[in-house]
Design a protein around this motif. Sequence first.
Motif, PDB file in Angstrom:
ATOM      1  N   ASN A  16       6.675  13.362  23.192  1.00  0.00           N
ATOM      2  CA  ASN A  16       7.628  12.804  23.892  1.00  0.00           C
ATOM      3  C   ASN A  16       8.873  13.730  23.958  1.00  0.00           C
ATOM      4  N   LEU A  24      20.896  14.411  34.533  1.00  0.00           N
ATOM      5  CA  LEU A  24      20.295  13.092  34.081  1.00  0.00           C
ATOM      6  C   LEU A  24      18.910  13.464  33.261  1.00  0.00           C
ATOM      7  N   PHE A  25      18.951  13.137  31.920  1.00  0.00           N
ATOM      8  CA  PHE A  25      17.817  13.097  31.111  1.00  0.00           C
ATOM      9  C   PHE A  25      17.047  12.181  31.215  1.00  0.00           C
ATOM     10  N   ARG A  26      15.573  12.201  31.201  1.00  0.00           N
ATOM     11  CA  ARG A  26      14.897  11.090  31.220  1.00  0.00           C
ATOM     12  C   ARG A  26      13.510  11.556  30.302  1.00  0.00           C
ATOM     13  N   GLY A  27      12.797  10.555  29.762  1.00  0.00           N
ATOM     14  CA  GLY A  27      11.799  10.719  28.848  1.00  0.00           C
ATOM     15  C   GLY A  27      10.511  11.013  29.437  1.00  0.00           C
ATOM     16  N   TYR A  28       9.693  12.121  29.046  1.00  0.00           N
ATOM     17  CA  TYR A  28       8.377  12.389  29.400  1.00  0.00           C
ATOM     18  C   TYR A  28       7.668  12.331  28.405  1.00  0.00           C
ATOM     19  N   TRP A  29       6.203  11.839  28.658  1.00  0.00           N
ATOM     20  CA  TRP A  29       5.130  11.544  27.693  1.00  0.00           C
ATOM     21  C   TRP A  29       3.947  12.746  27.950  1.00  0.00           C
ATOM     22  N   TYR A  32      18.321  17.519  38.733  1.00  0.00           N
ATOM     23  CA  TYR A  32      19.035  16.551  38.313  1.00  0.00           C
ATOM     24  C   TYR A  32      19.335  17.286  37.061  1.00  0.00           C
ATOM     25  N   ASN A  50      13.106  14.419  25.831  1.00  0.00           N
ATOM     26  CA  ASN A  50      13.924  13.922  26.809  1.00  0.00           C
ATOM     27  C   ASN A  50      14.377  15.159  27.910  1.00  0.00           C
ATOM     28  N   ALA A  53      16.097  16.959  31.367  1.00  0.00           N
ATOM     29  CA  ALA A  53      16.730  16.915  32.462  1.00  0.00           C
ATOM     30  C   ALA A  53      16.148  18.143  33.212  1.00  0.00           C
ATOM     31  N   THR A  54      15.806  17.982  34.670  1.00  0.00           N
ATOM     32  CA  THR A  54      15.206  18.818  35.549  1.00  0.00           C
ATOM     33  C   THR A  54      16.067  19.787  36.369  1.00  0.00           C
TER      34      THR A  54
END
Length: 122
Positions: A96, A107-112, A104, A98, A100-101
């Motif tokens: 997993n 904005l940090f989001r979680g990836y699996w 964005y 966190n 930011a692309t």
Amino acid sequence: QVQLVESGGGLVQAGGSLRLSCAASGSIFSINAMGWYRQAPGKQRELVASITSGGITNYATSMKGRFTISRDNAKNTVYLQMNSLKPEDTAVYYCNANIATVDYTRLFRGYWGQGTQVTVSS
């Protein structure tokens, strides 16, 4: 846009070792925390270990002293060295992160990742 690819799982005898790797790729601007989780059959997914971008680590109690998490920020890769493996460590291990692309950057989001099977025989 972002992919996490794990490798290094397999079958090992109790007391043995494995090293898992997880490489993040794609439109990555920044990665903060990365970690490993696992899910055994019939059980909930649980945290194994995590590491911040600055190298601060956190371990589940049962893994302390046996597992070591590390990362290579230049390669966007996190590792899990597992020693003294026990049959109860058998599970699918998931990476997993966190992230930011570039689209964005705030904005940090979680990836699996897709998971890698670890089987420890007694």
